[in-house]
Design a protein around this motif. Structure first.
Motif, PDB file in Angstrom:
ATOM      1  N   HIS A   1      12.866   1.666 -15.889  1.00  0.00           N
ATOM      2  CA  HIS A   1      13.910   2.593 -16.304  1.00  0.00           C
ATOM      3  C   HIS A   1      13.599   3.025 -17.735  1.00  0.00           C
ATOM      4  O   HIS A   1      12.695   2.477 -18.383  1.00  0.00           O
ATOM      5  CB  HIS A   1      15.296   1.936 -16.225  1.00  0.00           C
ATOM      6  CG  HIS A   1      15.380   0.596 -16.896  1.00  0.00           C
ATOM      7  ND1 HIS A   1      15.412   0.438 -18.255  1.00  0.00           N
ATOM      8  CD2 HIS A   1      15.404  -0.657 -16.355  1.00  0.00           C
ATOM      9  CE1 HIS A   1      15.487  -0.846 -18.561  1.00  0.00           C
ATOM     10  NE2 HIS A   1      15.464  -1.543 -17.419  1.00  0.00           N
ATOM     11  N   GLY A   2      14.327   3.977 -18.226  1.00  0.00           N
ATOM     12  CA  GLY A   2      14.105   4.414 -19.589  1.00  0.00           C
ATOM     13  C   GLY A   2      14.764   3.487 -20.589  1.00  0.00           C
ATOM     14  O   GLY A   2      15.569   2.614 -20.230  1.00  0.00           O
ATOM     15  N   ASP A   3      14.435   3.668 -21.849  1.00  0.00           N
ATOM     16  CA  ASP A   3      15.047   2.853 -22.910  1.00  0.00           C
ATOM     17  C   ASP A   3      15.884   3.716 -23.849  1.00  0.00           C
ATOM     18  O   ASP A   3      16.063   3.383 -25.018  1.00  0.00           O
ATOM     19  CB  ASP A   3      13.972   2.110 -23.695  1.00  0.00           C
ATOM     20  CG  ASP A   3      12.951   3.049 -24.334  1.00  0.00           C
ATOM     21  OD1 ASP A   3      12.998   4.262 -24.034  1.00  0.00           O
ATOM     22  OD2 ASP A   3      12.117   2.588 -25.115  1.00  0.00           O
ATOM     23  N   VAL A   9      10.166  13.870 -16.796  1.00  0.00           N
ATOM     24  CA  VAL A   9       9.959  12.805 -15.815  1.00  0.00           C
ATOM     25  C   VAL A   9      11.261  12.530 -15.078  1.00  0.00           C
ATOM     26  O   VAL A   9      12.297  12.309 -15.716  1.00  0.00           O
ATOM     27  CB  VAL A   9       9.458  11.514 -16.499  1.00  0.00           C
ATOM     28  CG1 VAL A   9       9.245  10.409 -15.467  1.00  0.00           C
ATOM     29  CG2 VAL A   9       8.175  11.781 -17.272  1.00  0.00           C
ATOM     30  N   PRO A  10      11.262  12.550 -13.750  1.00  0.00           N
ATOM     31  CA  PRO A  10      12.470  12.195 -13.003  1.00  0.00           C
ATOM     32  C   PRO A  10      12.945  10.793 -13.383  1.00  0.00           C
ATOM     33  O   PRO A  10      12.147   9.912 -13.692  1.00  0.00           O
ATOM     34  CB  PRO A  10      12.023  12.258 -11.543  1.00  0.00           C
ATOM     35  CG  PRO A  10      10.829  13.161 -11.545  1.00  0.00           C
ATOM     36  CD  PRO A  10      10.158  12.939 -12.855  1.00  0.00           C
ATOM     37  N   GLU A  11      14.234  10.592 -13.355  1.00  0.00           N
ATOM     38  CA  GLU A  11      14.799   9.318 -13.787  1.00  0.00           C
ATOM     39  C   GLU A  11      14.233   8.141 -13.009  1.00  0.00           C
ATOM     40  O   GLU A  11      14.000   7.064 -13.564  1.00  0.00           O
ATOM     41  CB  GLU A  11      16.318   9.362 -13.645  1.00  0.00           C
ATOM     42  CG  GLU A  11      17.023   8.135 -14.202  1.00  0.00           C
ATOM     43  CD  GLU A  11      18.529   8.261 -14.154  1.00  0.00           C
ATOM     44  OE1 GLU A  11      19.215   7.282 -14.510  1.00  0.00           O
ATOM     45  OE2 GLU A  11      19.020   9.339 -13.760  1.00  0.00           O
ATOM     46  N   ALA A  12      13.978   8.327 -11.707  1.00  0.00           N
ATOM     47  CA  ALA A  12      13.475   7.226 -10.883  1.00  0.00           C
ATOM     48  C   ALA A  12      12.042   6.842 -11.229  1.00  0.00           C
ATOM     49  O   ALA A  12      11.578   5.780 -10.803  1.00  0.00           O
ATOM     50  CB  ALA A  12      13.561   7.607  -9.407  1.00  0.00           C
ATOM     51  N   CYS A  13      11.339   7.690 -11.995  1.00  0.00           N
ATOM     52  CA  CYS A  13       9.935   7.424 -12.316  1.00  0.00           C
ATOM     53  C   CYS A  13       9.736   7.003 -13.768  1.00  0.00           C
ATOM     54  O   CYS A  13       8.594   6.879 -14.219  1.00  0.00           O
ATOM     55  CB  CYS A  13       9.086   8.659 -12.031  1.00  0.00           C
ATOM     56  SG  CYS A  13       9.119   9.211 -10.319  1.00  0.00           S
TER      57      CYS A  13
END
Length: 271
Positions: free
Chosen positions: A64-66, A48-52
């Protein structure tokens, strides 16, 4: 989150179907209280792209991711009806193809229609006001997801079903007004213009709070009742929601007096 909390069911997310491709979605609230539809399955962050990347914490979706190996992704990125909002990798493209094939099968079988809803003619009256009215309450403006008379109470009944009663009830009502398209804090300023707003600011604080929590009068006084759905209010942004700005008041029945810029009725005529 305790088991007796009225919002415990909302924090678990609400399952639904995409109206475009009929795929399953999970609805959560974002930190700004706006809803977002997430794909029900977690994906590896490497796919998954960081922006998604999104993650859930306390029933709230964060963009954002955790720092874990897994994340959630908005359904809009995968929906075959939409243009991809980010650069997709092989895994995401494969999911999009699967959803597209499933949607095509539903369309071919007649279970899902691919035709967009008919757009009413400019002079055709639409009963009940605009499809997505702008409402002012508690000193803020919100864009409703439905017409005013279609707003349904979100509380759970004793039989564990969603309350069938509308929010719009007999008694004190709002007033349609022409108000400036004033930008809120943090939004870009716009040229001076007037827009139709359903104002509730003249009502009591309790009545405005009842609208904000989207409850019928009976459940407004029952704080222990859980919510079975999200309140369908979205903070109004005159730039993002320009398509929902109407520069004229609803067409009245019976006709209002000449020069009056307020009304207490909901029948609407598009302009």
């Amino acid at each position: 989150m305790t088991t007796t909390s009225p919002s415990r069911l909302l924090r678990a997310g609400q399952t639904g179907r995409c109206r475009h491709c009929s795929s399953r979605i999970d609805l959560y609230q974002r930190p700004d209280q706006r809803p977002i539809a997430l794909h029900p399955a977690e994906l590896a962050t490497t796919d998954v792209p960081e922006a998604c990347r999104w993650h859930l914490s306390g029933g709230i979706a964060y963009p954002h991711g955790d720092n874990s190996a897994w994340c959630r992704i908005p359904h809009a990125v995968l929906c075959p009806h939409r243009i991809p909002t980010c650069q997709a990798g092989p895994r995401i493209e494969a999911i999009r193809r699967q959803l597209a094939v499933r949607a095509r099968c539903l369309i071919d079988s007649g279970a899902l229609t691919s035709a967009p809803p008919a757009t009413p003619q400019p002079d055709a009256p639409q009963t009940g006001g605009p499809d997505r009215p702008v409402v002012q309450l508690l000193l803020c403006r919100y864009l409703a997801q439905q017409r005013l008379e279609d707003l349904r109470c979100v509380a759970q009944t004793r039989h564990r079903h969603r309350c069938p009663h509308p929010v719009l009830a007999p008694g004190p009502a709002g007033m349609w007004k022409l108000l400036p398209t004033t930008a809120q804090h943090g939004q870009l300023t716009l040229p001076d213009a007037l827009m139709a707003v359903y104002g509730l600011g003249h009502l009591s604080y309790g009545e405005q709070l009842r609208w904000r929590t989207q409850r019928c009068p009976a459940h407004a006084t029952a704080p222990g009742a859980a919510d079975l759905a999200l309140a369908c209010w979205e903070p109004f942004d005159p730039l993002l929601h320009a398509a929902h700005i109407h520069t004229r008041l609803p067409t009245l029945r019976p006709a209002r007096t000449e020069g009056d810029d307020q009304c207490r009725t909901t029948p609407w005529k598009s302009h």
